[in-house]
Write a protein that holds these residues in place. Structure first.
Motif, PDB file in Angstrom:
ATOM      1  N   GLN A 143       0.830  -1.205   0.000  1.00  0.00           N
ATOM      2  CA  GLN A 143       0.000   0.000   0.000  1.00  0.00           C
ATOM      3  C   GLN A 143       0.867   1.260   0.000  1.00  0.00           C
ATOM      4  N   ARG A 144       1.929   1.268   0.810  1.00  0.00           N
ATOM      5  CA  ARG A 144       2.786   2.453   0.873  1.00  0.00           C
ATOM      6  C   ARG A 144       3.523   2.671  -0.449  1.00  0.00           C
ATOM      7  N   LEU A 145       3.994   1.595  -1.076  1.00  0.00           N
ATOM      8  CA  LEU A 145       4.704   1.740  -2.349  1.00  0.00           C
ATOM      9  C   LEU A 145       3.796   2.330  -3.426  1.00  0.00           C
ATOM     10  N   VAL A 146       2.534   1.892  -3.447  1.00  0.00           N
ATOM     11  CA  VAL A 146       1.584   2.449  -4.421  1.00  0.00           C
ATOM     12  C   VAL A 146       1.285   3.902  -4.083  1.00  0.00           C
ATOM     13  N   GLN A 147       1.033   4.190  -2.813  1.00  0.00           N
ATOM     14  CA  GLN A 147       0.713   5.554  -2.401  1.00  0.00           C
ATOM     15  C   GLN A 147       1.852   6.521  -2.682  1.00  0.00           C
ATOM     16  N   ASP A 148       3.093   6.061  -2.530  1.00  0.00           N
ATOM     17  CA  ASP A 148       4.252   6.922  -2.749  1.00  0.00           C
ATOM     18  C   ASP A 148       4.652   7.011  -4.216  1.00  0.00           C
ATOM     19  N   GLY A 149       3.941   6.298  -5.091  1.00  0.00           N
ATOM     20  CA  GLY A 149       4.256   6.350  -6.510  1.00  0.00           C
ATOM     21  C   GLY A 149       5.507   5.594  -6.889  1.00  0.00           C
ATOM     22  N   GLU A 150       5.997   4.720  -5.999  1.00  0.00           N
ATOM     23  CA  GLU A 150       7.206   3.957  -6.301  1.00  0.00           C
ATOM     24  C   GLU A 150       6.922   2.750  -7.183  1.00  0.00           C
ATOM     25  N   VAL A 151       5.673   2.326  -7.241  1.00  0.00           N
ATOM     26  CA  VAL A 151       5.265   1.243  -8.141  1.00  0.00           C
ATOM     27  C   VAL A 151       4.000   1.677  -8.873  1.00  0.00           C
ATOM     28  N   ASP A 152       3.743   1.050 -10.008  1.00  0.00           N
ATOM     29  CA  ASP A 152       2.543   1.377 -10.779  1.00  0.00           C
ATOM     30  C   ASP A 152       1.312   0.684 -10.215  1.00  0.00           C
ATOM     31  N   LEU A 153       1.481  -0.572  -9.781  1.00  0.00           N
ATOM     32  CA  LEU A 153       0.367  -1.380  -9.300  1.00  0.00           C
ATOM     33  C   LEU A 153       0.810  -2.200  -8.101  1.00  0.00           C
ATOM     34  N   GLY A 154      -0.145  -2.539  -7.247  1.00  0.00           N
ATOM     35  CA  GLY A 154       0.106  -3.434  -6.142  1.00  0.00           C
ATOM     36  C   GLY A 154      -0.906  -4.557  -6.141  1.00  0.00           C
ATOM     37  N   ILE A 155      -0.495  -5.731  -5.687  1.00  0.00           N
ATOM     38  CA  ILE A 155      -1.404  -6.877  -5.600  1.00  0.00           C
ATOM     39  C   ILE A 155      -1.274  -7.472  -4.209  1.00  0.00           C
ATOM     40  N   GLY A 156      -2.375  -7.510  -3.466  1.00  0.00           N
ATOM     41  CA  GLY A 156      -2.343  -8.089  -2.128  1.00  0.00           C
ATOM     42  C   GLY A 156      -3.593  -7.751  -1.349  1.00  0.00           C
ATOM     43  N   PRO A 157      -3.699  -8.240  -0.119  1.00  0.00           N
ATOM     44  CA  PRO A 157      -4.801  -7.838   0.762  1.00  0.00           C
ATOM     45  C   PRO A 157      -4.671  -6.348   1.060  1.00  0.00           C
ATOM     46  N   VAL A 158      -5.770  -5.705   1.434  1.00  0.00           N
ATOM     47  CA  VAL A 158      -5.733  -4.265   1.667  1.00  0.00           C
ATOM     48  C   VAL A 158      -6.428  -3.933   2.975  1.00  0.00           C
ATOM     49  N   ASN A 159      -5.866  -2.972   3.685  1.00  0.00           N
ATOM     50  CA  ASN A 159      -6.512  -2.406   4.868  1.00  0.00           C
ATOM     51  C   ASN A 159      -7.394  -1.264   4.388  1.00  0.00           C
ATOM     52  N   ARG A 160      -8.695  -1.487   4.341  1.00  0.00           N
ATOM     53  CA  ARG A 160      -9.611  -0.491   3.782  1.00  0.00           C
ATOM     54  C   ARG A 160      -9.568   0.830   4.545  1.00  0.00           C
ATOM     55  N   ALA A 161      -9.257   0.769   5.835  1.00  0.00           N
ATOM     56  CA  ALA A 161      -9.238   1.986   6.647  1.00  0.00           C
ATOM     57  C   ALA A 161      -8.088   2.915   6.249  1.00  0.00           C
ATOM     58  N   GLN A 162      -7.090   2.391   5.543  1.00  0.00           N
ATOM     59  CA  GLN A 162      -5.932   3.199   5.160  1.00  0.00           C
ATOM     60  C   GLN A 162      -5.772   3.287   3.643  1.00  0.00           C
ATOM     61  N   SER A 163      -6.861   3.118   2.909  1.00  0.00           N
ATOM     62  CA  SER A 163      -6.764   3.057   1.448  1.00  0.00           C
ATOM     63  C   SER A 163      -7.416   4.242   0.759  1.00  0.00           C
ATOM     64  N   GLU A 164      -7.528   5.385   1.468  1.00  0.00           N
ATOM     65  CA  GLU A 164      -8.244   6.517   0.884  1.00  0.00           C
ATOM     66  C   GLU A 164      -7.536   7.103  -0.334  1.00  0.00           C
ATOM     67  N   LEU A 165      -6.231   6.862  -0.472  1.00  0.00           N
ATOM     68  CA  LEU A 165      -5.485   7.379  -1.617  1.00  0.00           C
ATOM     69  C   LEU A 165      -5.488   6.412  -2.802  1.00  0.00           C
ATOM     70  N   LEU A 166      -6.127   5.253  -2.629  1.00  0.00           N
ATOM     71  CA  LEU A 166      -5.988   4.176  -3.611  1.00  0.00           C
ATOM     72  C   LEU A 166      -7.301   3.849  -4.307  1.00  0.00           C
ATOM     73  N   VAL A 167      -7.177   3.344  -5.520  1.00  0.00           N
ATOM     74  CA  VAL A 167      -8.274   2.660  -6.199  1.00  0.00           C
ATOM     75  C   VAL A 167      -8.099   1.174  -5.911  1.00  0.00           C
ATOM     76  N   VAL A 168      -9.119   0.554  -5.321  1.00  0.00           N
ATOM     77  CA  VAL A 168      -9.040  -0.839  -4.894  1.00  0.00           C
ATOM     78  C   VAL A 168     -10.004  -1.675  -5.728  1.00  0.00           C
ATOM     79  N   GLU A 169      -9.481  -2.646  -6.480  1.00  0.00           N
ATOM     80  CA  GLU A 169     -10.294  -3.546  -7.293  1.00  0.00           C
ATOM     81  C   GLU A 169     -10.102  -4.976  -6.779  1.00  0.00           C
ATOM     82  N   VAL A 170     -11.187  -5.618  -6.417  1.00  0.00           N
ATOM     83  CA  VAL A 170     -11.098  -6.976  -5.891  1.00  0.00           C
ATOM     84  C   VAL A 170     -10.799  -7.954  -7.025  1.00  0.00           C
ATOM     85  N   LEU A 171      -9.730  -8.731  -6.860  1.00  0.00           N
ATOM     86  CA  LEU A 171      -9.358  -9.745  -7.843  1.00  0.00           C
ATOM     87  C   LEU A 171      -9.984 -11.097  -7.526  1.00  0.00           C
ATOM     88  N   MET A 172      -9.976 -11.459  -6.255  1.00  0.00           N
ATOM     89  CA  MET A 172     -10.466 -12.773  -5.867  1.00  0.00           C
ATOM     90  C   MET A 172     -10.747 -12.780  -4.367  1.00  0.00           C
TER      91      MET A 172
END
Length: 305
Positions: free
Chosen positions: A136-165
């Motif tokens: 989450q931090r790498l995506v938020q800081d712009g260090e990566v283009d995409l992230g794949i993993g579980p997400v803490n919804r309470a800390q994802s206000e800067l992110l677009v979250v798409e459920v894969l599975m």
């Protein structure tokens, strides 16, 4: 004034987490180092930002006024950095993805192979050793283009979250373990067995702890590790049992452990694709995201069939 980016990040993390210890783990700092950062910021501003007690940390009136402005500054900086890196990535044909180690060795390889066949000009860079919080931090800081993993919804206000599975939780135990005698295992049956687990701020561990708390169970962690791969290796070595995501079934090679679905309740978690909100996704990332959704759906259909 000696205010720095580290001061702002430290203050915002404590305000969001409501705890110096949790914020320190999130920022990979010691609690004393984080406390010094916050006190330095308070000294520069000339006001107390937190009310500290032995039980909790709360924002003062000045802290509540400052928090949205500090958060906005960090968001604006994240966006500026991300846009600059995005332009550089588009120019170089480079796609950077942060992913959990387990997903990287189970579901991702055939997807990457299919992507590279269609986009051979794109250089792929994997950050395949990241925890969910770090992704989450790498995506938020712009260090990566995409992230794949579980997400803490309470800390994802800067992110677009798409459920894969959606992935269920299973008990992993050494071959011949008493808990592996039945086809399924209840959560209550875990009580009293030494457990391999993860740090308290790990998304998987939070799910385990939340389930145990709801059932009134005590499931203390006997051995804390950082990665699912390590937990699997320790279970295979006969050390303890562990609660793990069910997609570890797809790890290849000989297995020296047994997996049993956990029931009463059956607990599922989301595995998500993360990108930065308010940022134009590079074409290489758009193409990968589209292929990822399709390939994961095909893998799930094949497994179900």
């Amino acid at each position: 004034m000696n205010l720095t980016l580290r001061h702002l990040r430290g203050f915002v993390a404590v305000a969001q987490m409501g705890s110096f210890s949790a914020a320190a783990r999130r920022l990979h700092l010691t609690q004393s180092a984080l406390s010094m950062l916050v006190r330095g910021l308070e000294s520069d501003l000339g006001v107390a930002l937190f009310e500290r007690t032995t039980r909790q940390v709360k924002l003062t009136d000045a802290g509540r006024d400052f928090f949205p402005q500090a958060e906005r500054l960090l968001v604006d900086l994240h966006h500026a950095v991300a846009q600059t890196r995005s332009r550089a990535a588009r120019a170089s044909g480079r796609l950077v993805i942060a992913v959990t180690p387990t997903f990287a060795v189970t579901r991702l390889p055939p997807i990457l192979a299919a992507y590279q066949r269609q986009h051979p000009q794109v250089q792929l860079v994997l950050r395949d050793d990241a925890t969910p919080a770090r992704i989450q931090r790498l995506v938020q800081d712009g260090e990566v283009d995409l992230g794949i993993g579980p997400v803490n919804r309470a800390q994802s206000e800067l992110l677009v979250v798409e459920v894969l599975m959606h992935d269920g939780l299973v008990l992993a135990c050494p071959i011949g373990h008493a808990l592996a005698q039945d086809a399924t295992v209840t959560w209550r049956a875990l009580a009293g067995h030494p457990l391999i687990g993860f740090a308290a701020d790990n998304a998987l561990q939070q799910l385990v702890n939340g389930t145990a708390d709801a059932l009134g169970l005590a499931l203390p962690v006997h051995c804390e590790v950082s990665s699912i791969a390590t937990a699997v290796a320790l279970v295979e070595g006969g050390m303890c049992i562990s609660v793990l995501p069910s997609y570890i079934r797809s790890v290849g090679g000989p297995r020296r452990l047994q997996l049993r679905p956990l029931v009463e309740p059956a607990v599922r978690r989301e595995l998500c694709l993360l990108s930065l909100r308010d940022r134009a996704m590079p074409p290489a990332a758009q193409a990968f995201a589209q292929m990822l959704h399709g390939q994961v759906a095909q893998q799930d259909d094949a497994a179900a069939g």
